[in-house]
Design an enzyme around this catalytic site. Structure first.
Site, PDB file in Angstrom:
ATOM      1  N   GLY A   1     -18.515   4.552  -3.289  1.00 22.13           N
ATOM      2  CA  GLY A   1     -19.860   4.833  -2.796  1.00 22.13           C
ATOM      3  C   GLY A   1     -20.830   5.178  -3.914  1.00 22.13           C
ATOM      4  O   GLY A   1     -21.963   4.664  -3.956  1.00 22.13           O
TER       5      GLY A   1
ATOM      6  N   LYS B   1       0.856  -1.192   0.000  1.00 24.40           N
ATOM      7  CA  LYS B   1       0.000   0.000   0.000  1.00 24.40           C
ATOM      8  C   LYS B   1       0.889   1.237   0.000  1.00 24.40           C
ATOM      9  O   LYS B   1       1.993   1.208   0.544  1.00 24.40           O
ATOM     10  CB  LYS B   1      -0.893   0.034   1.246  1.00 24.40           C
ATOM     11  CG  LYS B   1      -2.088   0.954   1.121  1.00 24.40           C
ATOM     12  CD  LYS B   1      -3.211   0.308   0.327  1.00 24.40           C
ATOM     13  CE  LYS B   1      -4.390   1.227   0.143  1.00 24.40           C
ATOM     14  NZ  LYS B   1      -5.551   0.494  -0.394  1.00 24.40           N
TER      15      LYS B   1
ATOM     16  N   GLY C   1     -17.586   8.759  -3.235  1.00 24.25           N
ATOM     17  CA  GLY C   1     -16.522   8.829  -4.241  1.00 24.25           C
ATOM     18  C   GLY C   1     -16.705   7.695  -5.231  1.00 24.25           C
ATOM     19  O   GLY C   1     -17.832   7.278  -5.522  1.00 24.25           O
ATOM     20  N   ASN C   2     -15.600   7.183  -5.729  1.00 21.50           N
ATOM     21  CA  ASN C   2     -15.659   6.101  -6.715  1.00 21.50           C
ATOM     22  C   ASN C   2     -16.517   4.944  -6.196  1.00 21.50           C
ATOM     23  O   ASN C   2     -17.478   4.517  -6.846  1.00 21.50           O
ATOM     24  CB  ASN C   2     -14.213   5.643  -7.016  1.00 21.50           C
ATOM     25  CG  ASN C   2     -14.165   4.423  -7.908  1.00 21.50           C
ATOM     26  OD1 ASN C   2     -14.839   3.421  -7.650  1.00 21.50           O
ATOM     27  ND2 ASN C   2     -13.386   4.474  -8.957  1.00 21.50           N
TER      28      ASN C   2
ATOM     29  N   GLY D   1     -19.904   7.985   2.152  1.00 21.99           N
ATOM     30  CA  GLY D   1     -18.820   8.155   1.176  1.00 21.99           C
ATOM     31  C   GLY D   1     -19.415   8.132  -0.212  1.00 21.99           C
ATOM     32  O   GLY D   1     -20.130   7.182  -0.570  1.00 21.99           O
TER      33      GLY D   1
END
Ligand code: NAD
Length: 415
Positions: free
Chosen positions: A222, A105, A219-220, A217
């Site tokens: 959610g 990560k 974004g992408n 959320g």
């Protein structure tokens, strides 16, 4: 009780799987440490000529099963502990989804919305260069995460390839389709979550019943969950982003909410809903709660107020171990991140395979392969859960750690 950092959460989750694992302690000790963490300090020249020092990390947790794999996050709160925990969760997730990868990560401590596009490009190229000795198709393959996207992946791969002086399409995933990306990657995390949720609802006899959901959320992950979940009969009645949320018991229209956001509005000021806070959404009167923002949002302080009986963790690490125990005691089922959001890394793997072979697949092929792989993973974990009468997360960890340790045993402990 002091707040657990994400890496402590990971350690606790491993301990909770231990009684059901048949593995030697030394392998668990190895998994309780990251193999290596690279820390970089990037001098970023801003458009006004001033220089800001930006900290970044790339963590390698374990690579017994294959190259390290995991996203890069841009966020002002990123820390070494967070990146390390996320890399450990990636080891578990890749093993859960039966992918030929270990866990890695990356993170950059920055508020990307405060940068101009040129500043963002300079920062992204500098980060890709700083971690280049850690990355590569057979070494470590980064991808998007919070506040990074296909454009940032394009700058990463372009920097990598220009420095190396060769074309290497699979050294990053989550690229735009026009630059070697895979069809179906954009909504893969949410789509994978939908397949997993569909199988869970089938098992508990709720598939096909009218169900409601709240998504934290937007974004992408959610927003794509909102777009897709109607396909399995779920009505999204609440959604939120970092500025607040909106609630409408009759359901939120996806196209209208997206159009409202595109025209400069926020989720919170959507006119067809009642305004709610980022915390209130977690306590909504819904059947399914979908955390899709950041980690540590369901804690012992609010878990007792959660009304949903199914929690689908599309975010990484949204539920603390103490919160999970409370939810379990209250009869709620948590479908853990390492399974629920593994669709993203699974289609990243498909992108990696396509880039290596030059054989690009149709969107239908991507969807079918994703469905097959995640449905299989779900049912294997469900069986372990039933066999030991344990929580889904414990079952997923049992399956994943057994697989990683099997590979580690064959390799032996060396050097
Ligand atoms: P993103 O940057 O596209 O979106 C993040 C969203 O979270 C934004 O809408 C932001 O406003 C919102 N947010 C931030 N703080 C919030 C808060 N306190 N309350 C409510 N909303 C808040 O990121 P993403 O790619 O959608 O990732 C979301 C989560 O999913 C992260 O935990 C990430 O690690 C995880 N995840 C992402 C992928 C992927 O493929 N993108 C894969 C697996 C897991």
């Amino acid at each position: 009780m002091a707040k657990m950092n994400p890496f402590e959460m990971f350690l606790k989750q491993v301990d909770e799987a231990m009684p059901y694992l048949n593995v030697e302690q030394e392998y668990i000790d190895i998994l309780k440490e990251p193999k290596e963490v690279l820390e970089v300090a990037i001098p970023l020249k801003l458009d006004d000529g001033t220089v800001q020092i930006v900290k970044g990390w790339r963590a390698h947790h374990n690579n017994a099963l294959g190259p390290y794999k995991g996203g890069v996050r841009y966020h002002p709160n990123v820390s070494r502990e967070e990146v390390t925990a996320l890399s450990a969760w990636m080891s578990i997730k890749c093993a859960t989804a039966m992918l030929p990868y270990g866990g890695g990560k990356g993170g950059v401590r920055v508020s990307p919305h405060d940068l101009t596009k040129n500043e963002l490009e300079r920062l992204s190229r500098a980060y890709a260069m700083s971690i280049i000795r850690f990355t590569g198709t057979d070494i470590d393959v980064p991808a998007p995460d919070v506040y990074t996207d296909p454009q940032i992946m394009s700058w990463f791969i372009d920097t990598y390839e220009k420095i190396k002086g060769r074309n290497e399409p699979s050294c990053y995933t989550g690229k735009p389709v026009g630059l070697g990306g895979s069809l179906g990657r954009g909504d893969a995390t949410s789509r994978g979550g939908m397949y997993v949720l569909r199988e869970a609802l089938r098992e508990i006899g709720l598939l096909g019943k009218p169900l409601t959901a709240a998504i934290q959320g937007f974004g992408n992950v959610g927003s794509n969950a909102h777009k897709l979940f109607g396909e399995i009969g779920i009505t999204v009645v609440a959604a939120s982003d970092s500025k607040g949320g909106t609630y409408n018991p009759k359901g939120l229209d996806y196209a209208a909410l997206i159009a409202h956001k595109k025209s400069g509005g926020t989720v919170a000021d959507y006119p067809e809903g009642e305004r709610i806070t980022t915390d209130e959404i977690l306590e909504s009167q819904v059947d399914i709660l979908i955390p899709a923002a950041l980690e540590g949002v369901l804690t012992e302080a609010n878990a007792g107020k959660v009304k949903a009986k199914t929690i689908l963790e599309l975010a990484n690490g949204p539920t603390t171990p103490a919160a999970e125990q409370i939810l379990h005691d209250n009869g709620a089922m948590v479908i853990p991140d390492v399974l629920a959001n593994s669709g993203g890394v699974t289609v990243s793997c498909f992108e990696w395979i396509q880039g290596r072979s030059g054989d690009y697949w149709s969107e239908k092929t991507v969807h079918d392969k994703l469905d097959e792989r995640l449905s299989m993973a779900f049912h294997e974990i469900w069986e372990i859960r039933k066999q030991h009468k344990i929580r889904m997360r414990q079952a997923a960890y049992v399956r994943a750690i057994s697989r990683i340790v099997l590979a580690m045993r064959f390799r032996g402990i060396w050097p």
